[in-house]
Every structure is written in structure tokens, then in C-alpha cells.
Design a protein around this motif. Structure first.
Motif, short mmCIF file in Angstrom:
data_model
loop_
_atom_site.label_atom_id
_atom_site.label_comp_id
_atom_site.label_asym_id
_atom_site.label_seq_id
_atom_site.Cartn_x
_atom_site.Cartn_y
_atom_site.Cartn_z
N SER A 110 4.19 72.77 28.59
CA SER A 110 4.22 73.90 27.96
C SER A 110 5.70 74.31 27.71
CB SER A 110 3.79 75.17 29.16
OG SER A 110 4.68 74.81 30.25
N TRP A 111 6.79 73.60 28.46
CA TRP A 111 8.20 74.14 28.09
C TRP A 111 8.42 73.58 26.57
CZ3 TRP A 111 12.16 70.37 27.15
CH2 TRP A 111 13.52 70.83 27.30
N LEU A 112 7.94 72.14 26.57
CA LEU A 112 8.31 71.63 25.31
C LEU A 112 7.57 72.39 24.02
CD1 LEU A 112 9.20 69.06 23.53
CD2 LEU A 112 7.10 68.21 23.72
N ILE A 113 6.47 72.87 24.09
CA ILE A 113 5.99 73.69 23.09
C ILE A 113 6.52 74.71 22.73
CG2 ILE A 113 3.66 74.67 22.20
CD1 ILE A 113 2.21 72.67 23.97
N GLU A 114 6.79 75.49 23.94
CA GLU A 114 7.61 76.94 23.73
C GLU A 114 8.84 76.83 23.10
OE1 GLU A 114 7.69 78.32 27.60
OE2 GLU A 114 5.61 79.02 27.67
N ARG A 115 10.01 75.49 23.43
CA ARG A 115 11.00 75.44 22.76
C ARG A 115 11.05 75.11 21.35
NH1 ARG A 115 15.29 74.75 26.50
NH2 ARG A 115 16.63 74.66 24.32
N VAL A 116 10.01 74.13 20.94
CA VAL A 116 9.99 73.68 19.65
C VAL A 116 9.40 74.91 18.70
CG1 VAL A 116 8.54 72.44 18.00
CG2 VAL A 116 9.54 71.35 20.09
N LEU A 117 8.42 75.83 19.14
CA LEU A 117 8.09 77.05 18.13
C LEU A 117 9.13 77.92 18.21
CD1 LEU A 117 5.33 75.17 18.16
CD2 LEU A 117 4.22 77.32 18.01
N GLN A 127 3.97 81.98 24.47
CA GLN A 127 3.68 81.48 26.01
C GLN A 127 2.60 80.72 26.34
OE1 GLN A 127 3.54 85.01 28.28
NE2 GLN A 127 4.05 84.01 30.12
N VAL A 128 2.93 79.53 27.05
CA VAL A 128 1.99 78.77 27.31
C VAL A 128 1.73 78.47 28.99
CG1 VAL A 128 1.33 76.25 27.16
CG2 VAL A 128 2.56 77.21 25.43
N ASN A 129 0.58 78.64 29.38
CA ASN A 129 0.06 78.64 30.62
C ASN A 129 -0.48 77.20 30.97
OD1 ASN A 129 -0.93 78.75 33.21
ND2 ASN A 129 -1.84 81.14 32.93
N PRO A 130 0.55 76.48 31.65
CA PRO A 130 0.13 75.05 32.05
C PRO A 130 -1.16 74.92 32.90
CG PRO A 130 1.89 75.63 33.28
CD PRO A 130 1.76 76.78 32.41
N ALA A 131 -1.51 76.08 33.61
CA ALA A 131 -2.74 76.07 34.57
C ALA A 131 -4.11 75.99 33.96
CB ALA A 131 -2.46 77.00 35.53
N THR A 132 -3.87 76.77 32.80
CA THR A 132 -4.99 76.94 31.94
C THR A 132 -5.31 76.32 30.66
OG1 THR A 132 -4.31 78.92 31.06
CG2 THR A 132 -5.55 79.04 33.14
N GLY A 133 -3.95 76.08 30.10
CA GLY A 133 -3.88 75.31 28.74
C GLY A 133 -4.00 76.21 27.67
N ARG A 134 -4.10 77.74 28.16
CA ARG A 134 -3.99 78.70 27.02
C ARG A 134 -2.40 79.26 26.58
NH1 ARG A 134 -9.03 82.82 28.21
NH2 ARG A 134 -10.42 81.35 28.83
N ALA A 135 -2.49 79.68 25.44
CA ALA A 135 -1.10 79.98 24.77
C ALA A 135 -1.23 81.14 24.32
CB ALA A 135 -0.42 78.98 23.87
N ILE A 136 -0.53 82.14 24.21
CA ILE A 136 -0.26 83.48 23.35
C ILE A 136 0.68 83.32 22.43
CG2 ILE A 136 -0.02 85.80 23.41
CD1 ILE A 136 -1.05 85.82 26.11
N LEU A 137 0.35 83.36 21.06
CA LEU A 137 1.19 82.84 19.87
C LEU A 137 1.29 84.50 19.12
CD1 LEU A 137 2.93 81.16 17.90
CD2 LEU A 137 0.81 80.69 16.95
#
Length: 821
Positions: A110-117, A127-137
Motif C-alpha cells: 500500500s505504501w508503494l502504490i500511494e507514493r507512486v500515484l 489511500q490503500v487499506n492493506p487489510a482489505t485490499g481496497r483503495a479510495i482514489l
């Protein structure tokens, strides 16, 4: 993850034969297996995100090398039909979507996806929730296309999916099936190994078992326990490995060490002779797997109930064509600006404005109030509301993710995503405890390796077993189980065990009005005769004769006054105003005072209804929502327990004030939306308050999700019940007062159990580390300690059966509630 190991540094796949691709990461050249991994690794390093490789707990997923050749797959997500179904407009230029990401395994992903985008042009928030695999974009659609951002995420190896109401169901089904298979294997394996163990124990006691039979039973136990550990126990082993890789030891670490150590020692003793512990291994795996399965089921039910609120809209709508005719179309085909016809008894498909007709609407989905709202031409209609009386034409303004009902679902998801302070504190304490156990075991093993190497394994195993957090872990759940079982008999069903602790420490209570303090059913508070020609009973019977022809909630207040000898004719309803008809040669009208030209003249928050006979007002009925039985005494009992009470309602100020005065509550708030309630809750929490929220409607679900502990009425909506920590199955507030008492008693028992477990470990640990305790003795001591805390917790089930639940009212034991599942 090195070249010598023959693995790709990024994804862990085997390196191909021949020249190897390499990328400079943190000053060191690292091997890559393909062009896709090379491109992603360069992207990560050139973006200054090399820390990803330090903190990841597993290899990154292999990027899809064919993505560049399938641009159309992502371009399809820029179509208007897709955007309207899955994307919400936050403002004129900003859009928001919820994504479901594949291959998310840890916080580093989740840290990688957030930092790249977040560095991409046009992205406002990710914001990516690693526990559920969901992200709010959230992004600016006029600067960046959605397809560009989805393609960017996919290139990192985390394939994105736009999440709709039904998207999570297949994923939940797969997860449940896998968990159920692990549970079945563990259960069957435990039963088989326990049968073999009983035979072995009996043979050892009487010393009459043939050696070949004993060897056979030990061998079969090994064969059965192995798949239980390696298949059913995989989640714990994987979790322990992930925690160790991330340098954040959790409870999976000592659990895995205990079952893994017992298994390894048992295998060793199988070949060399000695005690085996396969029965303990399988039993521990089965009970832990059962707990995980129940937790997963609860999480799935809550998530699916959240989706159910989004699916409250109809599947089709009646769109009005340019020729004035109607055609039935799928909901997804509606567009802003379309005109639709909504007959009586159907649900409004989207937010819009009424362009023809007038009717009353049940908007309890959003407001939580059972009284219908009357709307006419040029007024707004809300998606998900039920049209009650007559057909209307509506011009659609917002559909899909932009409707108010979708907004409530998003509000709920955000409230649930915030972890309470209690959970964070528990994580820190667990990490410290586990770290201490590992250090002690390591020091003990190192010492005995120097002194007596042959004693190292049994002594280290004894230390792990004797310090295994069985008693500590049982100290809390056994008391919770006993306490929650006692509460269930009293009518308070605990859905999440952790909420019992929060309830015991709570100091502030917020109550909804309608359906919580009241029964959501109107009753006649008083009758005022306006002329001496008719008495109260006559007026009530004549009004009831009219209302027998109506399905309006106000009509229910007159049901008990119906007289079979009086029959009204020529009855007509006027939406939002009243009803009229003929009775024994007289013309009667019953409705709002303003409709009949009469002053309301009410200051107590009641609903005034006037009866007119032959154009002359003869009686005024004041209707009130009926309070729940013993509600006033129940609130008094809660105040005696030290809770500060507050009413937060979407109803009118007059009605809320009247009820608050009757209940003895000084702090009340009216006309509150779900957002207002959640803001009030957050304000109290920022002041250090531990807040209990009691509600019953879908509109209460967001604030229930954000409260420290939430309680739903058993008669309330399914969504409110799914999001609540506790459920009042009999819908009696008296059970809540009893629950607070039991929660506090439960916490006292938990403290006693924890104190005993700590004392036991302080005494037993030095003995085990000194080689004075054999593994079997450690197992026996651990079992005795566990039995003691269980027995102490069992006292909760027998405590105070005749406790006064309501202040000043002694009650006997409550019958076991019947709960539908």
C-alpha cells in the motif's frame, strides 16, 4: 533475493538462462527476470521509493508484460456508462472511486502504490487499506483520465478493479470456502489424533500396550497432524513469517513457535523415542482456525450489509419518452435530465425534482423518521425513498454514486476504516509481550547450548510452552464468552467481543429518538374538544371511521377507536394534508390544522390533527410517538452508572425537546443528519470521551460504525444491526443498563485472570529456564493455569441472576431471546 540464489530481486521468480537484466537499487545492482520487472524496479528507484524493498514482507507481484498491448482494456473505463456507475463527483472537477486491488499482501504494498500515484499529475488523494485490499482514489478528471491511473497501478503489479455493490461477493465466497476447508481439515485431524492419543495415554498408564501398536499409533498421529499444521495452520505460519520480516512481532509469532516447536519436537521424539505432542498441535490449530473463521464471517456480513444499502434502489425505472409514453429501462441506462414516472408503491430510482404530481414519501432510509414526507411540484425526491400515495413524474438530477443513499454508504465505510485508540494500544502491548517471550526463549537456549547442549531442546520447548500465551490469551476471551452468554440471556447480544471492554469504560451515551427511545408508532396523547356538541369518545370514533380507509402512519393512532357501526363513504386522501369523506349525512375532514384553517396551538412537540364536521372544527387530536416501556426508568439506571446521556435525532426540535423533558435528559439535539451525528461523535471523542451510540435505522449506520461501542435495536434495520457491536434483541433499553453492569463485572474477572496468568509465568519461567521443569510438566502447568482462568470466568454465568436491571425495579432472570439468523 540475490543473483546467487537465482531469483529475481523484484518478484522472486527464477532467473532465465543467459544474460540477466540488472537494475541499480540503493547503490547495488540487482537481477531482474524480465523487462516488466526491470521497468517497475527502475520506476520505483528513480522515484526515490527504494525503501519499498526494505519493508516489503513478500516479493512483489510479477507485472503484466502485455499491459502495453492492451490499452483498450483500460480505455474502456473512461466511458460515461462506467463512470456514472462507479465514480462519484466530489466537485465540478474532482472525482472519487473505490478500487479493489489484487496481490496486496502487506503495508509495504500500500505504501508503494500511494507514493507512486500521489506524485502523478491530477491525483489529489490515494489511500490503500492493506487489510482489505481496497483503495479510495480521488483525482481531477479534467487533468488525468481514470484509465491512465488504473494502468499505472496495474504496471506495478497490483491489478485494480472498480468496486461496485456486488463486486465483493465473489471474493468473499472464495475466502470463505478456503477458510472452511482449513477448518474441516483441522477438525477432522484433531478428532483423529485425539483418539490415537487417548489410546496411547491409556497404554502408558497401564503399561500393557504392545510396542508395535504404540509405534503405529504414533506414526499415524504424525501423518494426520502434518497436513493439519501445514494446511490449516498456514495462515498462522505465514502471519508469523510476515511479522518477523516486517520486524513487528504479533501474536502469530509465539503461536507459530509453540505449535511449530511442539511439532518439530514430536517428530524428533518419534524417531528417537520420547513424548509426542501431536494432539496438542492439532487441537491448538483447530481452535485458532475456528476463531479466525467466526471473525471472518462477521466481517463479511458487515460488508455485505453495507452493499445491501446501495442495492436498495430498483433494478429498473419507467422513463418518459419524448412522445409522453413510458418505457421500462435498466437503472444503469438512466442519465441526469431524464424524466421518469414513479407510481405509488414503487421506489424512487434517483435523486431528482418532481415536475408533475404530489405524493407522500417514506424517507426513513435516510432520515430514520417513520413519518412520511409530503412533496409536490418543484420539490426534491430522494433515491431509495418509497412513494406511498400517488404517481409522480420526476426529473433525474443525480444517479448511482452521486445519490444521497450512496453518500451514506461512503460515510459508513470511512467511519469503519478509522481504527480506535484501544485497538492501536492493544497492538503495541501485544508486540512488547511477544518480543519479551522471544528474547527469553533465545537467551535460555543460548545458555543451555553452552552448558548442556543435549538439554537445550527440551528446556527451550519447556520455556516456550510455559510462557505460551494460552493462559494470557484465555484470560480475556473466556471471560468475554461467559459475560456475553450472560448478556445474551438478558437480551443484549454482543457481536464483537472487544466492545464489552469499551462498554465497561464508557462515560457518554448518545441515543437516537425514533425507534430507540420510542416505538416509532403514533398514539393519541390527548383530545381537545372545540365545541360542546361532541364529546371526546364520539370524536375519536368518527375520526377512526375516516382513517380506516388510509394506510398513512397517522391512521394507526386511531385503530383502537374503530367502531364497526360507523362506515365512512366517498373517502379521499390529500397528500400531505389530510383525508375527507361522508359519515351519516355529515361531511368530515381530518388533517393538518393549516389545511382546515385552524391554528396549530401546540408547544409540546406533538403532531396536531383537527377534525372538522360540516366545515366546523370540533376536535383537536395531539399525537405523539409512543415511548418505549420503562425507557424513563432505564435512562435513570444508566445515569446512576455514571453515564452522561444525550439525544441526537433527525426529528423536529419540539418533538425532541418534549421527549427529552419527559425522559429527564437535559442535553438534546434535533434536525441532525447522519453527517451531523458523526461530527458530534467525533467532537466528543476528541475531548477524550468514550462514547456509546444507540440507534436503529440505516441513517444511524455511519455513526454506529464510528462510535467506540455501538448498540442497535433488535427491531431496527439490517444495516444498523450489521454495523453494531451489540444488539438489543428485545429492543428494551433496560437490557443496556444490565449490560453495562455485566461489562464492568467482566472486566474485573479479566483483571483477576490476567493477574493470575502473570504470577504463574513469573514463577514458572525461572523454573523452566533452570531446567527444573520438563516439557510435560510445562504442558500440565499450562493446562492447569488455563483451567483456573476458565473456572473463574465461568462465575460470570452464575452471577446476580436477580440483579435489578432498571433503577428501583427488581426483575427476575430474563428469558433467553429468540434471535433470527
Amino acid at each position: 533475493m540475490s543473483d546467487a540464489a537465482g531469483q529475481c530481486y523484484h518478484c522472486g521468480e527464477a532467473l532465465p538462462k543467459g544474460p540477466v537484466r540488472r537494475v541499480m537499487i540503493a547503490g547495488v545492482e540487482q537481477p531482474m527476470c524480465c523487462a516488466g520487472c526491470e521497468a517497475v524496479a527502475r520506476l520505483i528507484d528513480e522515484g526515490g521509493l527504494g525503501e519499498f524493498y526494505r519493508f516489503r514482507s513478500e516479493y512483489a507481484p510479477t507485472p503484466d508484460a502485455q499491459l502495453a498491448a492492451h490499452d483498450d482494456e483500460w480505455n474502456a473505463y473512461d466511458r460515461d456508462s462506467v463512470l456514472e456507475s462507479y465514480v462519484r463527483q466530489v466537485s465540478d472537477s474532482t472525482s472519487e472511486a473505490v478500487l479493489l486491488l489484487e496481490n496486496i499482501t502487506c503495508a509495504a504494498c500500500s505504501w508503494l502504490i500511494e507514493r507512486v500515484l500521489i506524485d502523478d499529475e491530477g491525483v489529489d488523494h490515494i489511500q490503500v487499506n492493506p487489510a482489505t485490499g481496497r483503495a479510495i482514489l480521488r483525482w481531477r478528471a479534467d487533468e488525468t483520465a481514470l484509465s491512465t491511473l488504473l494502468r499505472r497501478i496495474a504496471q506495478l503489479g497490483y491489478r485494480p478493479h472498480l468496486l461496485g455493490a456486488d463486486q465483493a461477493v465473489p471474493m468473499f465466497t472464495r475466502e470463505r470456502r478456503a477458510a472452511l476447508k482449513r477448518l474441516i481439515v483441522a477438525g477432522l485431524g484433531m478428532m483423529q489424533v485425539m483418539m490415537y492419543a487417548v489410546a496411547l495415554y491409556a497404554g502408558a498408564i497401564y503399561d500393557d500396550m504392545d510396542a508395535d501398536i504404540a509405534l503405529f499409533l504414533r506414526g499415524v498421529s504424525l501423518l494426520v497432524a502434518t497436513p493439519v499444521l501445514l494446511y490449516s495452520g498456514t495462515p498462522f505460519l505465514r502471519g508469523a513469517w510476515r511479522d518477523l520480516r516486517a520486524r513487528r512481532p504479533g501474536m502469530d509469532v509465539p503461536v507459530s513457535l509453540a505449535i511449530g516447536g511442539a511439532y518439530v519436537a514430536s517428530v524428533y521424539h518419534f524417531f528417537t523415542g520420547g513424548e509426542i505432542y501431536f494432539d496438542s498441535v492439532t487441537m491448538f490449530v483447530f481452535f485458532l482456525t475456528t476463531a479466525r473463521f467466526l471473525e471472518m464471517s462477521s466481517r463479511h456480513r458487515a460488508a455485505l450489509a453495507t452493499g445491501d444499502s446501495a442495492r436498495a434502489l430498483p433494478a429498473t425505472a419507467r422513463r418518459i419518452t419524448t412522445h409522453g409514453e413510458t418505457e421500462t429501462v435498466a437503472l444503469a441506462e438512466l442519465r441526469a435530465g431524464d424524466h421518469v414516472r414513479v407510481p405509488a408503491g414503487t421506489i424512487v430510482p434517483g435523486d431528482g425534482r418532481i415536475i408533475a404530481g404530489e405524493s407522500t414519501f417514506d424517507e426513513s432510509l435516510l432520515s430514520g423518521e417513520f413519518m412520511p414526507a409530503a412533496h409536490g411540484t418543484a420539490e426534491n425526491a430522494i433515491a431509495g425513498s418509497l412513494n406511498l400515495t400517488s404517481s409522480v413524474d420526476i426529473e433525474i438530477e443525480r444517479i448511482g454514486q452521486n445519490t444521497l443513499v450512496a453518500g451514506i454508504v461512503r460515510l459508513l465505510e470511512r467511519a469503519q476504516s478509522e481504527r480506535p485508540r484501544l485497538a492501536l494500544l492493544a497492538d503495541r502491548i501485544a508486540g512488547i509481550f511477544v518480543s519479551a517471550v522471544l528474547v527469553l526463549a533465545t537467551v535460555t537456549g543460548f545458555y543451555w547450548w553452552q552448558v548442556a547442549p543435549e538439554q537445550t531442546l527440551p528446556i527451550v520447548l519447556a520455556v516456550l510452552v510455559v510462557t505460551c500465551p494460552c493462559a494470557l490469551s484465555l484470560a480475556t476471551p473466556t471471560a468475554f464468552v461467559a459475560g456475553t452468554a450472560s448478556l445474551a440471556r438478558r437480551g443484549l447480544l454482543v457481536a464483537r467481543a472487544g466492545s464489552l471492554q469499551t462498554l465497561a469504560n464508557a462515560d457518554h451515551l448518545i441515543l437516537d429518538k425514533t425507534g430507540t427511545l420510542t416505538q416509532a408508532r403514533l398514539g393519541i396523547e390527548r383530545v381537545e374538544c372545540l365545541t360542546p356538541d361532541y364529546d371526546r369518545d364520539t370524536c375519536r370514533r368518527m375520526a377512526a371511521a375516516l382513517q380506516t380507509h388510509s394506510a398513512h402512519p397517522i391512521a394507526q393512532a386511531f385503530r383502537d377507536d374503530a367502531d364497526d357501526t360507523l362506515t365512512a363513504t366517498d373517502v379521499h386522501e390529500h397528500a400531505g394534508q389530510g383525508i375527507e369523506g361522508s359519515l351519516e349525512g355529515h361531511h368530515l375532514r381530518l388533517g393538518q390544522p393549516a389545511w382546515l384553517g385552524v391554528s396549530e396551538n401546540t408547544t409540546d412537540g406533538g403532531t396536531p390533527v383537527v377534525l372538522e364536521i360540516d366545515a366546523r372544527p370540533v376536535a383537536r387530536f395531539v399525537l405523539q410517538d409512543t415511548p418505549r416501556p420503562q425507557a424513563e426508568a432505564s435512562l435513570a439506571a444508566l445515569r446512576e452508572l455514571g453515564l452522561t446521556l444525550e439525544i441526537a435525532s433527525g426529528d423536529s426540535p419540539g418533538a425532541v425537546e418534549a421527549l427529552a423533558r419527559r425522559m429527564g435528559v437535559d442535553d438534546w439535539r434535533a434536525r441532525m443528519t447522519p453527517e451531523d451525528k458523526l461530527a458530534r461523535l467525533r467532537a466528543l471523542q476528541s475531548e477524550g470521551k468514550r462514547v456509546v451510540m444507540v440507534g436503529d435505522g440505516i441513517n444511524d449506520a455511519p455513526v454506529l460504525g464510528g462510535a467506540d461501542v455501538s448498540v442497535a435495536m433488535g427491531s431496527g434495520s439490517v444495516l444498523a444491526q450489521a454495523q453494531a457491536d451489540m444488539l438489543l434483541t428485545r429492543a428494551q433499553l433496560a437490557d443496556l443498563a444490565s449490560g453495562v453492569r455485566m461489562a464492568r463485572r467482566t472486566m474485573r474477572v479479566i483483571h483477576q485472570n490476567l493477574a493470575w496468568a502473570a504470577c504463574y509465568n513469573l514463577v514458572a519461567l525461572p523454573l523452566a529456564a533452570g531446567g527444573l521443569v520438563q516439557p510435560w510438566m510445562a504442558a500440565l502447568g499450562m493446562s492447569a493455569s488455563s483451567l483456573l482462568v476458565v473456572a473463574n470466568a465461568a462465575r460470570l454465568a452464575r452471577a446476580d441472576h436477580y440483579e435489578p436491571i432498571v433503577a428501583g425495579t427488581p426483575l427476575g432472570p430474563s428469558p433467553t431471546p429468540v434471535v433470527s439468523t
